[in-house]
Design an enzyme around this catalytic site. Structure first.
Site, PDB file in Angstrom:
ATOM      1  N   ILE A  92     -59.814  41.787 -56.731  1.00  0.00           N
ATOM      2  CA  ILE A  92     -59.847  43.088 -57.406  1.00  0.00           C
ATOM      3  C   ILE A  92     -60.957  43.997 -56.866  1.00  0.00           C
ATOM      4  CG2 ILE A  92     -61.262  42.199 -59.307  1.00  0.00           C
ATOM      5  CD1 ILE A  92     -58.561  44.903 -59.620  1.00  0.00           C
ATOM      6  N   HIS A  93     -62.006  43.426 -56.310  1.00  0.00           N
ATOM      7  CA  HIS A  93     -63.101  44.247 -55.800  1.00  0.00           C
ATOM      8  C   HIS A  93     -63.091  44.342 -54.282  1.00  0.00           C
ATOM      9  CE1 HIS A  93     -64.035  43.753 -59.879  1.00  0.00           C
ATOM     10  NE2 HIS A  93     -65.316  43.982 -59.825  1.00  0.00           N
TER      11      HIS A  93
END
Length: 127
Positions: free
Chosen positions: A16-17
């Site tokens: 997600i990052h």
């Protein structure tokens, strides 16, 4: 992330990052990418964490915008995910959401989550 991924390529299984994905592959049509994502989630092969689904089971589908994906793109992904789950796997998508639930600033892409529903989980989803 965009500096790491060459033009014409996509990452599948990324964090997600912006953590590196499991694989970098050639860009493909949305339908093919959605089919690939769902196949990986449902793959019982060695090295995969998978969700075992039997034909006729009810499922909840969540299509998440990672941050910079348009509503139209999310709708395309959700549409194909429902078609693939119901057609190729014989399950019933009784509940589906598509939107921005867990995002990262300006990150293009989607995540697909599938949850098997029983009566108790269905009541909670509908509450």
């Amino acid at each position: 992330t965009s500096e790491r991924i060459p033009p014409g390529q996509v990452e599948v299984g990324l964090g997600i990052h912006g953590e590196p994905g499991a694989v970098t592959r050639d860009m493909a049509r949305a339908d093919a990418l959605v089919d690939e994502l769902i196949t990986q989630v449902l793959n019982p092969g060695p090295g995969f964490r998978y969700l075992a689904l039997a034909p006729g089971e009810n499922v909840f589908l969540l299509v998440n915008n990672l941050g910079a994906t348009t509503a139209l793109e999310l709708a395309v992904v959700a549409r194909r995910a429902i078609i693939h789950l119901e057609g190729a796997h014989g399950v019933r998508v009784t509940h589906a959401l598509a939107g921005s639930y867990m995002t990262s600033l300006d990150m293009a892409g989607v995540s697909i989550s599938i949850m098997k529903l029983d009566e108790g989980l269905t009541r909670r989803v509908e509450a």
